[in-house]
Design an enzyme around this catalytic site. Structure first.
Site, PDB file in Angstrom:
ATOM      1  N   PRO A 252     -71.846 -28.583  11.463  1.00 37.80           N
ATOM      2  CA  PRO A 252     -72.571 -27.562  12.238  1.00 37.80           C
ATOM      3  C   PRO A 252     -71.688 -26.738  13.180  1.00 37.80           C
ATOM      4  CG  PRO A 252     -73.145 -29.770  12.986  1.00 37.80           C
ATOM      5  CD  PRO A 252     -72.319 -29.934  11.760  1.00 37.80           C
TER       6      PRO A 252
ATOM      7  N   HIS B 127     -77.218 -12.217  21.821  1.00 37.98           N
ATOM      8  CA  HIS B 127     -76.107 -12.490  22.731  1.00 37.98           C
ATOM      9  C   HIS B 127     -74.801 -11.989  22.131  1.00 37.98           C
ATOM     10  CE1 HIS B 127     -74.905 -16.256  20.571  1.00 37.98           C
ATOM     11  NE2 HIS B 127     -76.140 -16.155  20.177  1.00 37.98           N
TER      12      HIS B 127
ATOM     13  N   LYS C 271     -72.916 -22.312  10.517  1.00 36.61           N
ATOM     14  CA  LYS C 271     -72.888 -21.537   9.274  1.00 36.61           C
ATOM     15  C   LYS C 271     -73.909 -21.983   8.219  1.00 36.61           C
ATOM     16  CE  LYS C 271     -69.663 -18.647  10.260  1.00 36.61           C
ATOM     17  NZ  LYS C 271     -70.204 -17.442  10.850  1.00 36.61           N
TER      18      LYS C 271
ATOM     19  N   TYR D  84     -69.339 -24.160  23.674  1.00 37.00           N
ATOM     20  CA  TYR D  84     -68.724 -25.332  23.039  1.00 37.00           C
ATOM     21  C   TYR D  84     -67.695 -25.914  24.007  1.00 37.00           C
ATOM     22  CZ  TYR D  84     -70.024 -23.437  18.330  1.00 37.00           C
ATOM     23  OH  TYR D  84     -70.668 -22.969  17.212  1.00 37.00           O
TER      24      TYR D  84
ATOM     25  N   TYR E  41     -66.678 -15.735  12.816  1.00 36.92           N
ATOM     26  CA  TYR E  41     -67.829 -16.313  13.512  1.00 36.92           C
ATOM     27  C   TYR E  41     -69.055 -15.408  13.349  1.00 36.92           C
ATOM     28  CZ  TYR E  41     -70.585 -18.512  17.183  1.00 36.92           C
ATOM     29  OH  TYR E  41     -71.585 -19.153  17.877  1.00 36.92           O
TER      30      TYR E  41
HETATM   31  P1  RFL Z   1     -83.111 -27.709   3.356  1.00 36.78           P
HETATM   32  O1  RFL Z   1     -83.499 -27.141   4.688  1.00 36.78           O
HETATM   33  O2  RFL Z   1     -82.580 -29.087   3.325  1.00 36.78           O
HETATM   34  O3  RFL Z   1     -84.406 -27.607   2.435  1.00 36.78           O
HETATM   35  C1  RFL Z   1     -84.488 -28.258   1.181  1.00 36.78           C
HETATM   36  C2  RFL Z   1     -85.947 -28.536   0.898  1.00 36.78           C
HETATM   37  O4  RFL Z   1     -86.050 -29.143  -0.404  1.00 36.78           O
HETATM   38  C3  RFL Z   1     -86.965 -30.236  -0.317  1.00 36.78           C
HETATM   39  N1  RFL Z   1     -86.672 -31.150  -1.435  1.00 36.78           N
HETATM   40  C4  RFL Z   1     -87.362 -31.158  -2.588  1.00 36.78           C
HETATM   41  N2  RFL Z   1     -88.403 -30.424  -2.986  1.00 36.78           N
HETATM   42  C5  RFL Z   1     -88.887 -30.676  -4.235  1.00 36.78           C
HETATM   43  N3  RFL Z   1     -88.389 -31.617  -5.065  1.00 36.78           N
HETATM   44  C6  RFL Z   1     -87.329 -32.367  -4.695  1.00 36.78           C
HETATM   45  N4  RFL Z   1     -86.836 -33.298  -5.522  1.00 36.78           N
HETATM   46  C7  RFL Z   1     -86.769 -32.150  -3.406  1.00 36.78           C
HETATM   47  N5  RFL Z   1     -85.752 -32.706  -2.719  1.00 36.78           N
HETATM   48  C8  RFL Z   1     -85.688 -32.081  -1.526  1.00 36.78           C
HETATM   49  C9  RFL Z   1     -86.723 -30.805   1.066  1.00 36.78           C
HETATM   50  O5  RFL Z   1     -87.820 -31.586   1.524  1.00 36.78           O
HETATM   51  C10 RFL Z   1     -86.530 -29.538   1.885  1.00 36.78           C
HETATM   52  O6  RFL Z   1     -87.747 -29.054   2.393  1.00 36.78           O
HETATM   53  O7  RFL Z   1     -82.055 -26.768   2.606  1.00 36.78           O
HETATM   54  P2  RFL Z   1     -81.885 -25.175   2.587  1.00 36.78           P
HETATM   55  O8  RFL Z   1     -83.200 -24.502   2.381  1.00 36.78           O
HETATM   56  O9  RFL Z   1     -80.760 -24.921   1.695  1.00 36.78           O
HETATM   57  O10 RFL Z   1     -81.477 -24.772   4.097  1.00 36.78           O
HETATM   58  C11 RFL Z   1     -80.235 -25.146   4.610  1.00 36.78           C
HETATM   59  C12 RFL Z   1     -80.359 -25.444   6.095  1.00 36.78           C
HETATM   60  O11 RFL Z   1     -81.475 -26.271   6.345  1.00 36.78           O
HETATM   61  C13 RFL Z   1     -79.095 -26.149   6.582  1.00 36.78           C
HETATM   62  O12 RFL Z   1     -77.909 -25.505   6.083  1.00 36.78           O
HETATM   63  C14 RFL Z   1     -78.944 -26.181   8.074  1.00 36.78           C
HETATM   64  O13 RFL Z   1     -80.078 -26.643   8.742  1.00 36.78           O
HETATM   65  C15 RFL Z   1     -77.771 -27.108   8.361  1.00 36.78           C
HETATM   66  N6  RFL Z   1     -77.842 -27.618   9.701  1.00 36.78           N
HETATM   67  C16 RFL Z   1     -77.438 -26.779  10.672  1.00 36.78           C
HETATM   68  N7  RFL Z   1     -76.962 -25.545  10.346  1.00 36.78           N
HETATM   69  C17 RFL Z   1     -76.589 -24.692  11.300  1.00 36.78           C
HETATM   70  O14 RFL Z   1     -76.194 -23.565  10.970  1.00 36.78           O
HETATM   71  N8  RFL Z   1     -76.651 -25.092  12.628  1.00 36.78           N
HETATM   72  C18 RFL Z   1     -77.137 -26.341  12.993  1.00 36.78           C
HETATM   73  O15 RFL Z   1     -77.226 -26.652  14.174  1.00 36.78           O
HETATM   74  C19 RFL Z   1     -77.551 -27.235  12.013  1.00 36.78           C
HETATM   75  N9  RFL Z   1     -78.048 -28.470  12.311  1.00 36.78           N
HETATM   76  C20 RFL Z   1     -78.343 -28.906   9.959  1.00 36.78           C
HETATM   77  C21 RFL Z   1     -78.453 -29.312  11.297  1.00 36.78           C
HETATM   78  C22 RFL Z   1     -78.753 -29.788   8.920  1.00 36.78           C
HETATM   79  C23 RFL Z   1     -79.244 -31.067   9.173  1.00 36.78           C
HETATM   80  N10 RFL Z   1     -79.571 -31.926   8.046  1.00 36.78           N
HETATM   81  C24 RFL Z   1     -79.478 -31.424   6.694  1.00 36.78           C
HETATM   82  C25 RFL Z   1     -79.887 -33.259   8.090  1.00 36.78           C
HETATM   83  C26 RFL Z   1     -78.974 -30.563  11.587  1.00 36.78           C
HETATM   84  C27 RFL Z   1     -79.370 -31.454  10.538  1.00 36.78           C
HETATM   85  C28 RFL Z   1     -79.932 -32.785  10.957  1.00 36.78           C
HETATM   86  C1  PHB Z   2     -77.873 -24.953  17.696  1.00 31.41           C
HETATM   87  O1  PHB Z   2     -78.377 -24.168  18.518  1.00 31.41           O
HETATM   88  O2  PHB Z   2     -78.541 -25.880  17.204  1.00 31.41           O
HETATM   89  C2  PHB Z   2     -76.461 -24.775  17.303  1.00 31.41           C
HETATM   90  C3  PHB Z   2     -75.685 -23.779  17.880  1.00 31.41           C
HETATM   91  C4  PHB Z   2     -74.357 -23.636  17.492  1.00 31.41           C
HETATM   92  C5  PHB Z   2     -73.830 -24.489  16.538  1.00 31.41           C
HETATM   93  C6  PHB Z   2     -74.614 -25.474  15.964  1.00 31.41           C
HETATM   94  C7  PHB Z   2     -75.923 -25.627  16.364  1.00 31.41           C
HETATM   95  O3  PHB Z   2     -72.547 -24.366  16.157  1.00 31.41           O
END
Ligand code: RFL
Ligand code: PHB
Length: 390
Positions: free
Chosen positions: A291, A72, A295, A199, A383
Site C-alpha cells: 500500500p 490535496h 497504487k 508518511y 506518485y
Molecule cells: P477486490 O477489491 O479484492 O475485489 C474482488 C472481488 O471479487 C470477489 N470474489 C469473487 N467473486 C465471485 N467468485 C469468486 N470466486 C470470487 N473470489 C473473490 C471478492 O469478494 C471481491 O468482492 O479487487 P479489485 O476490484 O481488483 O480492487 C482492488 C483493490 O481493492 C485493491 O487494489 C486495494 O484495496 C488494495 N489495498 C489498498 N490499495 C491502496 O491503493 N491503498 C490502500 O490503503 C490499500 N489498503 C488494500 C488495502 C487491500 C487490502 N486487501 C486486499 C486485503 C488494505 C487491504 C486489507
Molecule cells: C489510506 O488512506 O488508506 C492510504 C493512504 C496512503 C497510502 C495507503 C493508504 O499510501
C-alpha cells in the site's frame, strides 16, 4: 443465462467495468461470492490519482466524490526526527491528488448499478470458468442450484484469491513476487484528521496519517507479521503512532475510539500475461502492490479503463486491436506502479536485517529528494500516476 461479458467479482474493478460497459451498450452480468453488505463493509484504499478521478467522473459516478472528496497538493514525508519534505504533485506534476475512500467509491458504483436496474448476483459459490479458448461459459451455484452463463468474454475481477487467475494453465503464465517481512496495522477513527497525508520513516518503524472525510481519520503503523490485534488496544495504538512522528505532528493528532482495526500483510505480485484466450484479468486478480504509494486501487481503475475500451471497440466497432494489446498496455502501467511501490516501501520502512549502512542510505536518499528538483519531479510524476496510453 446469456450475456456478452461475464464479470467475476464486485470489487471496484468488477463494478466499474460493469458500469463502463453498460454506458457503451455492452451487456454484462456481475457475479460476487460475498453479500452486498460484506463488500460495502471493507475498508481499504483512500488516495486517488487524478487519472482515476477523471475515469470515475466520466463513468457517471463522480458527483459525491466531487462534493466530499478532499483535494490535496500531495503528501509529506518525515524522517530522522525533524526532517520533512512534500511530494507536491500540483507543483511538480501539474495535478493534485484526491482523498476519497474505496468504500465510498464502491457505494457510488452500487448506486449507479441499481439506478441502471442491473442487479449483481451475490453469494455465488463454486464459480468455474469453462472453454476460455473457444466459447466461454461460467457455472456457479446459488441457493443450492447450479446456474450457467454463456458469454463471449470473461472478465476476471475477483481479487488476489479469486478463481480467474488460477483458471489459466500454469504453463501459460509467469509470476513475479516479493513478500515483505512486516505488515501495516491500520485503524479508522471518527476523529478529525490532521490537515496533510504524512508518511513517517522513524526508528520505531513506518507510520502514516491519512483521512477519509472531515470526521474520519485513517492511521497505520508498520507491525511484525505475527502481530495479534488483541495486543493492540486503542491506547497502545495511539501511543505508538505518536511516538513515530515529530512532536508538532504528534500533538495535532486527535485520538478517539477506533471503529475498525486490521492488519494487512505487504506483498508485490504480478502475473503475466493478463489475458488467456477469452479471459481478461483486471485489478488485484492480476497484481498486488504494497500500500505504500497508494497504487492498488488506482491500478484496478486503469486496467478497467483499458479493458472497457477494448471490449467496447470489439462489440461496437468490430475492432479487436485494443483487445489484442490489452495485456501489454495494462502491464506497462502495472510495472510502473509495482516498481514505484516497491521502491517507496524500501525507502520508508525498517527491515529486520537493516544495518547502519542501509539506514544512512535511506537518509541520504530522502535528503537528496528534498534538495534535487530533478529527482523530486521524477518521484512526483510517478506518485501522481503515469498517464494512460491512448
Ligand atoms: P477486490 O477489491 O479484492 O475485489 C474482488 C472481488 O471479487 C470477489 N470474489 C469473487 N467473486 C465471485 N467468485 C469468486 N470466486 C470470487 N473470489 C473473490 C471478492 O469478494 C471481491 O468482492 O479487487 P479489485 O476490484 O481488483 O480492487 C482492488 C483493490 O481493492 C485493491 O487494489 C486495494 O484495496 C488494495 N489495498 C489498498 N490499495 C491502496 O491503493 N491503498 C490502500 O490503503 C490499500 N489498503 C488494500 C488495502 C487491500 C487490502 N486487501 C486486499 C486485503 C488494505 C487491504 C486489507
Ligand atoms: C489510506 O488512506 O488508506 C492510504 C493512504 C496512503 C497510502 C495507503 C493508504 O499510501
Amino acid at each position: 443465462m446469456k450475456t456478452q461479458v461475464a464479470i467475476i467479482g464486485a470489487g471496484p474493478a468488477g463494478l466499474l467495468l460493469s458500469q463502463r460497459l453498460d454506458l457503451e451498450g455492452v451487456d454484462n452480468i456481475v457475479l460476487e461470492s460475498q453479500s452486498r453488505e460484506h463488500v460495502l463493509s471493507r475498508i481499504r484504499a483512500g488516495v486517488l490519482e487524478w487519472g482515476s478521478v477523471e475515469v470515475l467522473r466520466e463513468s457517471g459516478v463522480g458527483d459525491r466524490m466531487n462534493a466530499e472528496g478532499h483535494l490535496h497538493d500531495g503528501t509529506d514525508i518525515v524522517w530522522s526526527g525533524t526532517n520533512r519534505l512534500t511530494l507536491n504533485t500540483r507543483v511538480y506534476a501539474d495535478r493534485p491528488m484526491m482523498a476519497y475512500g474505496q468504500t465510498n467509491i464502491t457505494e457510488d458504483l452500487y448506486a449507479a448499478r441499481d439506478a441502471a436496474g442491473q442487479p449483481i448476483v451475490h453469494e455465488v459459490e463454486e464459480v468455474v470458468l469453462h472453454d476460455l479458448e473457444s466459447t466461454p461459459s461460467v457455472t456457479f451455484s446459488k441457493n443450492g442450484r447450479v446456474e450457467r452463463i454463456d458469454c463471449e468474454f470473461v472478465a476476471g475481477c475477483d481479487g488476489f484469491h479469486g478463481v480467474s487467475r488460477s483458471s489459466i494453465p500454469p504453463t501459460q503464465r509467469r509470476e513475479f513476487e516479493k513478500v515483505y517481512p512486516f505488515g501495516w496495522l491500520g485503524i479508522l477513527s471518527e476523529t478529525p484528521p490532521i490537515d496533510e497525508i504524512v508518511y513517517a520513516n522513524s526508528e520505531r518503524g513506518f507510520a502514516l496519517c491519512s483521512q477519509r472525510n472531515p470526521m474520519l481519520s485513517r492511521y497505520y503503523v508498520q507491525c511484525a507479521l505475527d502481530t495479534n490485534l488483541d495486543d493492540w488496544p486503542d491506547d497502545r495504538f495511539w501511543e505508538e503512532l505518536k511516538a513515530r512522528f515529530p512532536s508538532e505532528i504528534a500533538d495535532s493528532i486527535i485520538t478517539g475510539p477506533s471503529i475498525e482495526k486490521s492488519i494487512a500483510p505487504l506483498r508485490s505480485y504480478v502475473s503475466e500475461p493478463m489475458r488467456w484466450g477469452r479471459l481478461f484479468l483486471a485489478g488485484d486478480a492480476a497484481h498486488i502492490v504494497p500500500p505504500t504509494g497508494a497504487k492498488g486501487l488506482n491500478l484496478a481503475i486503469s486496467d478497467v479503463f483499458y479493458l472497457a475500451r477494448a471490449l467496447s471497440r470489439f462489440f461496437n466497432h468490430h475492432d479487436d486491436r485494443y483487445l489484442e494489446s490489452y495485456s501489454d498496455m495494462a502491464l506497462r502501467r502495472v510495472w510502473g506502479a509495482a516498481r514505484f511501490s516497491w521502491w517507496l516501501t524500501l525507502l520508508l520502512h525498517r527491515f529486520p536485517d537493516q544495518g547502519p549502512f542501509d539506514l544512512r542510505a535511506q537518509e541520504q536518499e530522502l535528503d537528496y529528494l528534498s534538495t534535487s528538483e530533478a529527482y523530486m519531479r521524477s518521484v512526483c510524476e510517478q506518485y501522481a500516476g503515469l498517464p494512460f496510453e491512448s
